[in-house]
Structure formats: structure tokens, C-alpha cells
Design a protein around this motif. Sequence first.
Motif, PDB file in Angstrom:
ATOM      1  N   ARG A  22       0.236 -19.761  24.819  1.00 41.92           N
ATOM      2  CA  ARG A  22      -0.034 -19.166  23.507  1.00 41.92           C
ATOM      3  C   ARG A  22      -0.017 -20.290  22.488  1.00 41.92           C
ATOM      4  O   ARG A  22       0.993 -20.988  22.322  1.00 41.92           O
ATOM      5  CB  ARG A  22       1.053 -18.131  23.182  1.00 41.92           C
ATOM      6  CG  ARG A  22       0.769 -17.362  21.872  1.00 41.92           C
ATOM      7  CD  ARG A  22      -0.081 -16.129  22.128  1.00 41.92           C
ATOM      8  NE  ARG A  22      -0.758 -15.684  20.912  1.00 41.92           N
ATOM      9  CZ  ARG A  22      -0.194 -14.881  19.992  1.00 41.92           C
ATOM     10  NH1 ARG A  22       1.037 -14.457  20.142  1.00 41.92           N
ATOM     11  NH2 ARG A  22      -0.899 -14.501  18.939  1.00 41.92           N
ATOM     12  N   ALA A  37      -8.335 -23.625  14.947  1.00 40.98           N
ATOM     13  CA  ALA A  37      -8.256 -22.212  15.311  1.00 40.98           C
ATOM     14  C   ALA A  37      -9.520 -21.768  16.040  1.00 40.98           C
ATOM     15  O   ALA A  37      -9.457 -21.089  17.078  1.00 40.98           O
ATOM     16  CB  ALA A  37      -8.034 -21.359  14.062  1.00 40.98           C
ATOM     17  N   ALA A  41      -9.658 -20.512  19.928  1.00 39.86           N
ATOM     18  CA  ALA A  41     -10.195 -19.183  20.237  1.00 39.86           C
ATOM     19  C   ALA A  41     -11.433 -19.282  21.128  1.00 39.86           C
ATOM     20  O   ALA A  41     -11.609 -18.494  22.063  1.00 39.86           O
ATOM     21  CB  ALA A  41     -10.527 -18.443  18.945  1.00 39.86           C
ATOM     22  N   ALA A  46      -6.470 -17.207  21.884  1.00 43.50           N
ATOM     23  CA  ALA A  46      -6.429 -16.684  20.520  1.00 43.50           C
ATOM     24  C   ALA A  46      -5.206 -17.249  19.807  1.00 43.50           C
ATOM     25  O   ALA A  46      -4.071 -17.041  20.254  1.00 43.50           O
ATOM     26  CB  ALA A  46      -6.364 -15.165  20.551  1.00 43.50           C
ATOM     27  N   PRO A  47      -5.381 -17.967  18.703  1.00 42.16           N
ATOM     28  CA  PRO A  47      -4.247 -18.648  18.070  1.00 42.16           C
ATOM     29  C   PRO A  47      -3.420 -17.722  17.184  1.00 42.16           C
ATOM     30  O   PRO A  47      -3.915 -16.712  16.667  1.00 42.16           O
ATOM     31  CB  PRO A  47      -4.920 -19.729  17.229  1.00 42.16           C
ATOM     32  CG  PRO A  47      -6.229 -19.114  16.842  1.00 42.16           C
ATOM     33  CD  PRO A  47      -6.658 -18.266  18.017  1.00 42.16           C
ATOM     34  N   PHE A  48      -2.175 -18.095  17.016  1.00 40.38           N
ATOM     35  CA  PHE A  48      -1.304 -17.482  16.007  1.00 40.38           C
ATOM     36  C   PHE A  48      -1.149 -18.499  14.889  1.00 40.38           C
ATOM     37  O   PHE A  48      -0.785 -19.653  15.143  1.00 40.38           O
ATOM     38  CB  PHE A  48       0.062 -17.121  16.599  1.00 40.38           C
ATOM     39  CG  PHE A  48       1.051 -16.657  15.576  1.00 40.38           C
ATOM     40  CD1 PHE A  48       0.940 -15.398  15.011  1.00 40.38           C
ATOM     41  CD2 PHE A  48       2.066 -17.494  15.140  1.00 40.38           C
ATOM     42  CE1 PHE A  48       1.842 -14.976  14.041  1.00 40.38           C
ATOM     43  CE2 PHE A  48       2.978 -17.086  14.175  1.00 40.38           C
ATOM     44  CZ  PHE A  48       2.859 -15.809  13.630  1.00 40.38           C
ATOM     45  N   ARG A  64      -8.278 -14.096   9.771  1.00 38.40           N
ATOM     46  CA  ARG A  64      -8.924 -13.262  10.790  1.00 38.40           C
ATOM     47  C   ARG A  64      -8.156 -13.292  12.108  1.00 38.40           C
ATOM     48  O   ARG A  64      -8.372 -12.466  12.977  1.00 38.40           O
ATOM     49  CB  ARG A  64     -10.371 -13.711  11.006  1.00 38.40           C
ATOM     50  CG  ARG A  64     -10.519 -15.086  11.631  1.00 38.40           C
ATOM     51  CD  ARG A  64     -11.978 -15.512  11.769  1.00 38.40           C
ATOM     52  NE  ARG A  64     -12.636 -15.628  10.490  1.00 38.40           N
ATOM     53  CZ  ARG A  64     -13.859 -16.098  10.329  1.00 38.40           C
ATOM     54  NH1 ARG A  64     -14.564 -16.480  11.381  1.00 38.40           N
ATOM     55  NH2 ARG A  64     -14.393 -16.176   9.129  1.00 38.40           N
ATOM     56  N   TYR A  65      -7.267 -14.278  12.245  1.00 38.52           N
ATOM     57  CA  TYR A  65      -6.406 -14.379  13.429  1.00 38.52           C
ATOM     58  C   TYR A  65      -5.034 -13.777  13.096  1.00 38.52           C
ATOM     59  O   TYR A  65      -4.682 -13.591  11.932  1.00 38.52           O
ATOM     60  CB  TYR A  65      -6.231 -15.844  13.842  1.00 38.52           C
ATOM     61  CG  TYR A  65      -7.522 -16.583  14.042  1.00 38.52           C
ATOM     62  CD1 TYR A  65      -8.280 -16.429  15.206  1.00 38.52           C
ATOM     63  CD2 TYR A  65      -8.008 -17.454  13.057  1.00 38.52           C
ATOM     64  CE1 TYR A  65      -9.474 -17.122  15.389  1.00 38.52           C
ATOM     65  CE2 TYR A  65      -9.202 -18.150  13.233  1.00 38.52           C
ATOM     66  CZ  TYR A  65      -9.926 -17.969  14.398  1.00 38.52           C
ATOM     67  OH  TYR A  65     -11.113 -18.649  14.567  1.00 38.52           O
ATOM     68  N   GLU A  66      -4.251 -13.481  14.127  1.00 39.09           N
ATOM     69  CA  GLU A  66      -2.882 -13.032  13.892  1.00 39.09           C
ATOM     70  C   GLU A  66      -2.145 -14.133  13.125  1.00 39.09           C
ATOM     71  O   GLU A  66      -2.257 -15.317  13.462  1.00 39.09           O
ATOM     72  CB  GLU A  66      -2.185 -12.762  15.235  1.00 39.09           C
ATOM     73  CG  GLU A  66      -0.821 -12.125  15.076  1.00 39.09           C
ATOM     74  CD  GLU A  66      -0.134 -11.875  16.407  1.00 39.09           C
ATOM     75  OE1 GLU A  66       1.032 -11.440  16.380  1.00 39.09           O
ATOM     76  OE2 GLU A  66      -0.755 -12.135  17.465  1.00 39.09           O
ATOM     77  N   HIS A  67      -1.394 -13.743  12.089  1.00 41.94           N
ATOM     78  CA  HIS A  67      -0.807 -14.767  11.242  1.00 41.94           C
ATOM     79  C   HIS A  67       0.431 -14.253  10.519  1.00 41.94           C
ATOM     80  O   HIS A  67       0.641 -13.037  10.394  1.00 41.94           O
ATOM     81  CB  HIS A  67      -1.815 -15.248  10.198  1.00 41.94           C
ATOM     82  CG  HIS A  67      -2.238 -14.156   9.235  1.00 41.94           C
ATOM     83  ND1 HIS A  67      -3.251 -13.252   9.549  1.00 41.94           N
ATOM     84  CD2 HIS A  67      -1.789 -13.807   7.995  1.00 41.94           C
ATOM     85  CE1 HIS A  67      -3.400 -12.410   8.546  1.00 41.94           C
ATOM     86  NE2 HIS A  67      -2.530 -12.720   7.592  1.00 41.94           N
TER      87      HIS A  67
END
Length: 303
Positions: A22, A37, A41, A46-48, A64-67
Amino acid sequence: MATITMMKTEAAAGLDLPPDARVGIIAGGGSLPVEVAAGSAGQGYAPFIVLMEGEADRLPELCRYEHETLALEAIGSLVPLLKRHRITHLVLAGEIKRRPRLTHLRPSLSLLAVIPLVVMALARGDDGLLKVVARGLEARGIKVMGAHEIVPNLVVAEGILTKAEPQKSDRRDIEAGFAAAKAIGALDIGQAAIAVGGRVIALEGIEGTAGLLDRAKLLRGHGRIAGKIRGVLVKCAKPGQELRADLPSIGPQTVEAAHAAGLAGIAVEAGRSLILEGPATLARANELGLFIVGLAAAEPAHG
């Protein structure tokens, strides 16, 4: 002084992480976090994103990514945050323009454990701090990676990267600028120098490359640099640099500012520097008639 060679090379191959990895990104300012990022991806990870409050400035693209957002003064809660989101690999990307105010730091057990190390590192300079941060995270089971490991096509290749090529006088400027940039890098002051007419006329300080180019523009405007004399911006990694953070970089704004300062081109250390927004950067350099060259690295690159 050793001659700096210039030749064409290809970028390195891509990302190779375990399937359950991750990727986390500590996002400061500029386009680098966005490119890292997208690179992560695009390769199936998929980056945090940890948005550094008041520093990250490309929010529409990053959010747009988990943050989550983290204040500099809450940096002590970084490791628990990363652990909560099961981050195994971390990239430090983008500019952090200010230091956390020690009197405003929010106490935590993880912060108290590292404060003595951080204080010592601050005394040694930016690169010392980056090394301590990387070691501290890896001691807690989080592998720190460089942006160049996630997005290898950002890394500057050796050679002339633009239509314009350096003239003989430019090569003298490159030699002088390279030696000066390495000298201030050894003192952990900066990563760049400007040479005009075979001598160094400005060195990068705490204001960064943008401030350095602004000073050169003012010098030319005040007649301290003759109007038609060419010049070169040279950027290179500090000797023994922590390559997983704060690699020297250039982008479209660097090209615009170098042109405004009346410079003929930009030289950066190959394999140890990044070109951000590469297609746009090279296209703009070609439009303005500036050269960009990648210089043979002065020391081996270590991740």
C-alpha cells in the motif's frame, strides 16, 4: 576540472512492489505529488495521500484518491495515521516551505521518541532531517521510497534534451555552475547556481530556485549582467544526498523564469534530478529556444 559529458540515455524500468503493498504519499506543494500518485495508480497501487495542510496546492487532482489532511504541527501522529491505513511504502513528494513551530507541536508518544533526533538533524540541515525521518519511518516498518522509484520517467537522462544545444561558452558556464552547486550542496545550503560569462554570479539559498532566478533577472535588469551575455542555471544533488526526498527538479516555471532572466539554458544532474511535467517543460524550452541538458552524475546514485 573534469569535463562534463553529455549523451543520450534511456530512463529506468518501472515499479516492482509486493502485490499487497500500500503506497502512501506525503504531499507538499507543486506537481510532483500529482505525478507520483498517477504513476502509482497507473501501476495498480491506488495511493493514500497525506495532504500537508497549507502546503499541498494541487488539491483537485490529489483529492480524487483516498486522503487525509495533516498539519505540520501534528506530525507526531503521522506514524499512527500510516499504520491505520496499512501503508507499507511511503513517498515524500513536493515542497514543504516552512518548518513546524516547535512550540505548537502536538505532543504524542511517537513524537516524544523522535524529538531528540529531529533537533540534532535540524542542526545539521535539511538533508540531515530527511535522513532521520526516513530512518525513523523504516524502523517502524514503513519503507521510504523516492519519487523516482515510482515514476522513473521523471528522472533526467544524460544528454541534450531539447532542440537547442549549448554553445562553447555555455559549456564553460556549466562547468563553473556545476562546481559551485556541488560546493554549496556540501554545506547543505542549496542545489543550484547561475553562471554567466564563465563565472558564478548567484547561488541558491533558502529562497529556492525561483528566488535565485528572480535575483538573476534583477541583476540583468539593473545592468549588472550585460544584456546580450548568455548564462546557464545548473542544478545538482548535494554530495551524499538523501535521494528519497528533495531531489533537484525543474518544471515549466523554471523554464519561464530562466528565460525571463536572460539565460540560454538549464543543466541538471542526470540520474539524480527530476523533470516535472516533462512534455510541457521540454515543449516550452523548445518554444523559447532554451537548451536543457542532463549532466553525467558526479557520484553513483543510491536509492
